[in-house]
Design an enzyme around this catalytic site. Structure first.
Site, PDB file in Angstrom:
ATOM      1  N   LYS A 109       0.861  -1.177   0.000  1.00  0.00           N
ATOM      2  CA  LYS A 109       0.000   0.000   0.000  1.00  0.00           C
ATOM      3  C   LYS A 109       0.900   1.231   0.000  1.00  0.00           C
ATOM      4  O   LYS A 109       1.596   1.502   0.982  1.00  0.00           O
ATOM      5  CB  LYS A 109      -0.920   0.013   1.224  1.00  0.00           C
ATOM      6  N   GLY A 170      -8.142   9.079   9.599  1.00  0.00           N
ATOM      7  CA  GLY A 170      -8.452   9.145  11.027  1.00  0.00           C
ATOM      8  C   GLY A 170      -9.490  10.189  11.407  1.00  0.00           C
ATOM      9  O   GLY A 170      -9.756  10.381  12.589  1.00  0.00           O
ATOM     10  N   ALA A 196      -9.555   5.490   3.992  1.00  0.00           N
ATOM     11  CA  ALA A 196      -9.434   6.616   4.936  1.00  0.00           C
ATOM     12  C   ALA A 196     -10.685   7.475   4.987  1.00  0.00           C
ATOM     13  O   ALA A 196     -11.292   7.768   3.965  1.00  0.00           O
ATOM     14  CB  ALA A 196      -8.250   7.508   4.619  1.00  0.00           C
ATOM     15  N   GLY A 197     -11.045   7.845   6.210  1.00  0.00           N
ATOM     16  CA  GLY A 197     -12.113   8.819   6.415  1.00  0.00           C
ATOM     17  C   GLY A 197     -13.452   8.234   6.815  1.00  0.00           C
ATOM     18  O   GLY A 197     -14.361   8.970   7.198  1.00  0.00           O
TER      19      GLY A 197
END
Lengths: 267, 66
Positions: A109, A170, A196-197
């Protein structure tokens, strides 16, 4: 396409030629201990788990189990990340160490961060690192912004999956630009995963309803009051969102449409 | 012999291979990777690769991350 949830899953996620049944990928950071990591990961049903690569210092908990003793590469596909890297060179170096650490595994990643406050991806260095890693034989799953043109460019470079953010890492803010995510999905011929998010289960379901191939999350599970229960919720949300996407939602209408027939009314 | 191990200066009393360094770090058998002066040294070479004066050594492992 599955016709009913009880049948054998034929809706397979393919990344770099490898087949996965779960469309939920999970991180392994921020848990209170390895037991919680283990239980939450199991509850999520994830088959791909991300890890970070860090210095192993002298006398640092000698004799204690290593993360990969808990999450064995025999059971999970380990996806090493380049979190904390702010340049292409740092990210490439980290990926090469990860490949050595994991006995030659090529899946990584890639994330190259721009600044500490937003952890927003540095796109210019992400593109440079992606090109280098693809040439070096890596299967690159790349964290990026929700810019459709950049997502396409990363696919053209040869990344095996493109992973736009829903919101800052985060933050738990959920999908901030659904139209861009949808455009990225429509343009893509590699898997698109929201990375993410995500904050709660409905965010994951929305990502999947938009047509994403999967969702990668860490904090939404690890920072929940009950991470193991949230991991289970996320598993269901990703499955529900995927089935809703495949089923094809009804059109939205401004006014009501009665569900019960008018014919046969006795009033 | 002076080396820098994971960012900290270390004084070694004599010749040491990577495998011996890993043993000293109590990491034998753990999943780790070793880089010396920015070059990765494959696990297959750890027994024979001797550390040199001023080597900058990184020993890394997988930890929890997202």
């Amino acid at each position: 396409m599955p016709s009913a949830i009880s049948e054998k899953n034929t809706d397979i996620l393919r990344i770099a030629g490898v087949e996965f049944n779960s469309r939920l990928l999970v991180g392994t950071g921020k848990y209170k201990d390895f037991e919680e990591t283990d239980l939450a990961t199991k509850a999520s049903g994830a088959e791909i788990v991300t890890v970070a690569i860090r210095r192993s210092n002298i006398g640092q908990n000698p004799g204690e189990p290593n993360l990969l003793d808990i999450l064995s590469p025999d059971k999970y596909t380990i996806l090493p990340n380049t979190a904390g890297c702010y340049t292409a060179d740092e990210a490439v170096r980290t990926c090469r160490l990860a490949r050595e650490l994991l006995g030659g595994a090529k899946l990584v990643k890639l994330e190259v961060l721009g600044d500490k406050k937003t952890l927003y991806p540095d796109i210019t260095d992400t593109l440079i690192a992606a090109e280098t890693l693809v040439k070096d034989g890596f299967d690159v799953m790349v964290y990026t912004s929700d810019d459709p043109l950049i997502a396409k460019r990363l696919e053209e470079i040869g990344c095996v999956a493109v992973m736009p953010l829903a919101a800052p890492i985060g933050s738990g803010l959920g999908i901030q630009n659904a139209y861009n995510i949808r455009t990225i999905v429509e343009n893509a011929s590699v898997p698109i995963l929201v990375d993410a998010g995500v904050g709660t289960a409905s965010d994951a379901a929305i990502a999947m309803e938009l047509g994403c191939d999967g969702v990668l999350m860490n904090t939404a599970i690890a920072a929940a009051q009950n991470p193991i229960l949230m991991a289970s919720a996320m598993k269901k949300a990703v499955e529900a969102g995927r089935e809703a996407y495949l089923a094809g939602r009804m059109p939205k209408k401004q006014y009501a449409s009665a569900s019960s027939p008018i014919d046969g009314m006795f009033l | 012999m002076n080396i820098v191990l994971n960012g900290d200066p270390q004084l070694l009393s004599g010749p040491m291979s990577i495998s011996e360094l890993i043993s000293f770090m109590e990491l034998t058998g753990k999943r780790i990777a070793v880089e010396i002066n920015l070059d990765i040294i494959p696990a297959s070479e750890h027994n024979n690769h001797m550390l040199k004066e001023a080597d900058q050594i990184e020993v890394v492992a997988a930890i929890g991350g997202g």
